[in-house]
Design an enzyme around this catalytic site. Structure first.
Site, PDB file in Angstrom:
ATOM      1  N   SER A 121      14.271 -10.950  -9.768  1.00 16.59           N
ATOM      2  CA  SER A 121      14.552 -11.361  -8.590  1.00 16.59           C
ATOM      3  C   SER A 121      15.887 -11.360  -8.112  1.00 16.59           C
ATOM      4  CB  SER A 121      14.159 -12.832  -8.465  1.00 16.59           C
ATOM      5  OG  SER A 121      12.719 -13.061  -9.191  1.00 16.59           O
ATOM      6  N   HIS A 142      10.578  -5.113  -6.911  1.00 16.89           N
ATOM      7  CA  HIS A 142      10.375  -6.491  -6.803  1.00 16.89           C
ATOM      8  C   HIS A 142       8.852  -6.900  -6.230  1.00 16.89           C
ATOM      9  CE1 HIS A 142      12.488 -10.429  -5.129  1.00 16.89           C
ATOM     10  NE2 HIS A 142      11.393 -10.785  -6.004  1.00 16.89           N
ATOM     11  N   GLU A 154       9.707  -5.099  -3.070  1.00 17.25           N
ATOM     12  CA  GLU A 154      11.105  -4.667  -2.667  1.00 17.25           C
ATOM     13  C   GLU A 154      11.449  -3.655  -3.584  1.00 17.25           C
ATOM     14  OE1 GLU A 154      13.945  -8.060  -2.687  1.00 17.25           O
ATOM     15  OE2 GLU A 154      14.664  -7.216  -0.775  1.00 17.25           O
ATOM     16  N   ASN A 192      15.794 -12.672  -1.747  1.00 22.85           N
ATOM     17  CA  ASN A 192      16.227 -13.842  -2.193  1.00 22.85           C
ATOM     18  C   ASN A 192      17.703 -14.086  -1.796  1.00 22.85           C
ATOM     19  OD1 ASN A 192      13.943 -15.000  -3.643  1.00 22.85           O
ATOM     20  ND2 ASN A 192      14.281 -13.446  -5.167  1.00 22.85           N
TER      21      ASN A 192
HETATM   22  N1  LIG Z   1       7.544 -16.566 -10.016  1.00 16.44           N
HETATM   23  C1  LIG Z   1       7.955 -15.812  -9.015  1.00 16.44           C
HETATM   24  O1  LIG Z   1       7.748 -16.231  -8.001  1.00 16.44           O
HETATM   25  C2  LIG Z   1       8.596 -14.543  -8.826  1.00 16.44           C
HETATM   26  C3  LIG Z   1       8.787 -13.746  -8.047  1.00 16.44           C
HETATM   27  C4  LIG Z   1       9.199 -12.329  -7.983  1.00 16.44           C
HETATM   28  C5  LIG Z   1       9.905 -11.848  -9.080  1.00 16.44           C
HETATM   29  N2  LIG Z   1       9.906 -13.117 -10.115  1.00 16.44           N
HETATM   30  C6  LIG Z   1      10.467 -12.198 -11.398  1.00 16.44           C
HETATM   31  O2  LIG Z   1       9.525 -11.860 -12.116  1.00 16.44           O
HETATM   32  C7  LIG Z   1      10.059 -12.116 -13.666  1.00 16.44           C
HETATM   33  C8  LIG Z   1       8.938 -12.833 -14.406  1.00 16.44           C
HETATM   34  O3  LIG Z   1       8.866 -13.758 -13.879  1.00 16.44           O
HETATM   35  P1  LIG Z   1       7.394 -14.954 -13.991  1.00 16.44           P
HETATM   36  O4  LIG Z   1       7.710 -16.108 -13.011  1.00 16.44           O
HETATM   37  O5  LIG Z   1       6.267 -14.119 -14.079  1.00 16.44           O
HETATM   38  O6  LIG Z   1       7.952 -15.565 -15.304  1.00 16.44           O
HETATM   39  P2  LIG Z   1       7.149 -16.397 -16.564  1.00 16.44           P
HETATM   40  O7  LIG Z   1       7.881 -17.330 -17.069  1.00 16.44           O
HETATM   41  O8  LIG Z   1       5.743 -16.816 -15.923  1.00 16.44           O
HETATM   42  O9  LIG Z   1       6.606 -14.956 -17.338  1.00 16.44           O
HETATM   43  C9  LIG Z   1       7.568 -14.456 -18.372  1.00 16.44           C
HETATM   44  C10 LIG Z   1       6.774 -14.080 -19.392  1.00 16.44           C
HETATM   45  O10 LIG Z   1       7.691 -13.086 -20.225  1.00 16.44           O
HETATM   46  C11 LIG Z   1       7.195 -13.242 -21.484  1.00 16.44           C
HETATM   47  N3  LIG Z   1       8.572 -12.556 -22.422  1.00 16.44           N
HETATM   48  C12 LIG Z   1       9.760 -13.195 -22.626  1.00 16.44           C
HETATM   49  N4  LIG Z   1      10.333 -12.352 -23.357  1.00 16.44           N
HETATM   50  C13 LIG Z   1       9.685 -11.439 -23.599  1.00 16.44           C
HETATM   51  C14 LIG Z   1       9.611 -10.258 -24.483  1.00 16.44           C
HETATM   52  N5  LIG Z   1      10.839  -9.810 -25.008  1.00 16.44           N
HETATM   53  N6  LIG Z   1       8.523  -9.243 -24.521  1.00 16.44           N
HETATM   54  C15 LIG Z   1       7.460  -9.578 -23.766  1.00 16.44           C
HETATM   55  N7  LIG Z   1       7.234 -10.636 -22.922  1.00 16.44           N
HETATM   56  C16 LIG Z   1       8.302 -11.588 -22.929  1.00 16.44           C
HETATM   57  C17 LIG Z   1       7.220 -14.742 -21.642  1.00 16.44           C
HETATM   58  O11 LIG Z   1       6.658 -15.033 -22.783  1.00 16.44           O
HETATM   59  C18 LIG Z   1       6.323 -15.136 -20.419  1.00 16.44           C
HETATM   60  O12 LIG Z   1       4.984 -15.065 -20.649  1.00 16.44           O
HETATM   61  C19 LIG Z   1      11.423 -12.615 -13.646  1.00 16.44           C
HETATM   62  O13 LIG Z   1      12.203 -11.690 -13.454  1.00 16.44           O
HETATM   63  C20 LIG Z   1      11.447 -13.289 -12.301  1.00 16.44           C
HETATM   64  O14 LIG Z   1      12.850 -13.439 -11.596  1.00 16.44           O
HETATM   65  C21 LIG Z   1       9.345 -14.176 -10.425  1.00 16.44           C
END
Ligand SMILES: NC(=O)c1ccc[n+]([C@@H]2O[C@H](COP(=O)([O-])OP(=O)(O)OC[C@H]3O[C@@H](n4cnc5c(N)ncnc54)[C@H](O)[C@@H]3O)[C@@H](O)[C@H]2O)c1
Length: 284
Positions: A121, A142, A154, A192
């Site tokens: 993000s 993104h 994005e 963002n």
């Molecule tokens: N939540 C949102 O609204 C949103 C929107 C756009 C982008 N993002 C981005 O997407 C990414 C993920 O966010 P999320 O909300 O899904 O997080 P989340 O916490 O729901 O999921 C992340 C997952 O990654 C896993 N993980 C961690 N290290 C790992 C590894 N080495 N190998 C495999 N899996 C691993 C964790 O166990 C977890 O299940 C982040 O970079 C976040 O900034 C989030």
């Protein structure tokens, strides 16, 4: 040269975003490998996908049965399973060191022409790719939350990202029926960078007693034609996610991105929004 024929997509991280990306890819006929660090987390990703597919099926928007789509996704805890993938998309937690480790693994495991995308993000694509031998194949894809419902993606272009990688990113998003826009690799990209100060200002307006929560959200919804006001949207995104993104922007861009006091307190209290049942509002 990047691989243009994509049949199998590897998704690292089976959380909110990774499960959504895997679901959308499988819905659009791609084979998918979904990876997380523990099998329970992979299973939890599958539950999210199955629930979402059932909901979409009940609305009549799926062209296939949920089980048919679900069967295109394999789960794993071993990123070596990505050796057969034609594209990798990383969606692990928003931590630069963790993402760099994941990309080191992806570079080792995936063929050298496979594009490696990150769903970050706010983190720099260039930083994520900085230790790799081939940073030119790294790009930001993104996706927006919830991935199955949001149309936009994005495309974030790192310092070393090549045109072939950029073209592939737009093409794969189009294959997933998403619409793209492009951003340079600057903190928070387009979305963002603008969204986080808007949410933080909404929280400050509430904390200063300018208006009630409902009136702040109604004011922005009715007054500016956005589908959700800042407090409702923050609850949907997750207050921890908002705080983390705001802190990254504050570090990179200075005072005008300082996170709101009440945002920090709510995260400390464990009130993270919809996912914990309580944020600015309460959820069943
Ligand atoms: N939540 C949102 O609204 C949103 C929107 C756009 C982008 N993002 C981005 O997407 C990414 C993920 O966010 P999320 O909300 O899904 O997080 P989340 O916490 O729901 O999921 C992340 C997952 O990654 C896993 N993980 C961690 N290290 C790992 C590894 N080495 N190998 C495999 N899996 C691993 C964790 O166990 C977890 O299940 C982040 O970079 C976040 O900034 C989030």
């Amino acid at each position: 040269m990047v691989r243009e024929r994509i049949d199998r997509i590897g998704v690292v991280g089976a959380g909110t975003m990774g499960s959504g990306i895997a679901q959308v890819a499988a819905t659009h006929d791609f084979d998918v490998v979904l990876c997380d660090v523990e099998s329970e987390l992979v299973e939890s990703g599958f539950e999210t996908i199955e629930d979402s597919l059932e909901r979409l099926a009940s609305k009549g928007v799926l062209e296939e049965k949920p089980e048919t789509i679900r069967e295109r996704i394999d789960g794993t805890t071993d990123v070596d399973a990505f050796s057969e993938c034609d594209l990798a998309i990383e969606a692990v937690l928003e931590d630069l060191e963790v993402k760099k480790d994941v990309f080191a693994d992806l570079e080792r495991v995936c063929d050298s022409d496979v594009v490696l995308a990150t769903n970050t993000s706010t983190l720099s694509i260039t930083s994520i790719a900085s230790d790799l031998d081939r940073p030119e194949r790294v790009i930001g894809l993104h996706f927006m939350n919830p991935v199955p419902l949001m149309e936009g993606v994005e495309v974030v272009v790192g310092e070393r990202t090549t045109d072939a990688t950029i073209d592939l990113a737009h093409e794969i998003a189009a294959d997933l029926e998403k619409t793209t826009w492009e951003s340079d690799d600057k903190p928070g990209f387009v979305t963002n960078r603008i969204l986080m100060p808007w949410i933080n200002e909404g929280i400050r307006v509430y904390d200063e007693g300018v208006a009630s929560k409902a009136d702040i959200d109604a004011g922005m919804e009715l007054g500016t034609n956005v589908p959700m006001g800042p407090l409702t949207l923050a609850d949907h995104i997750g207050l921890d996610v908002c705080l983390h993104a705001s802190e990254t922007l504050y570090e990179e861009l200075g005072d005008r991105y300082k996170p709101a006091y009440l945002l920090k307190r709510k995260v400390e209290a464990g009130d993270l929004g919809k996912k914990t049942g309580r944020g600015f509002y309460e959820y069943e």
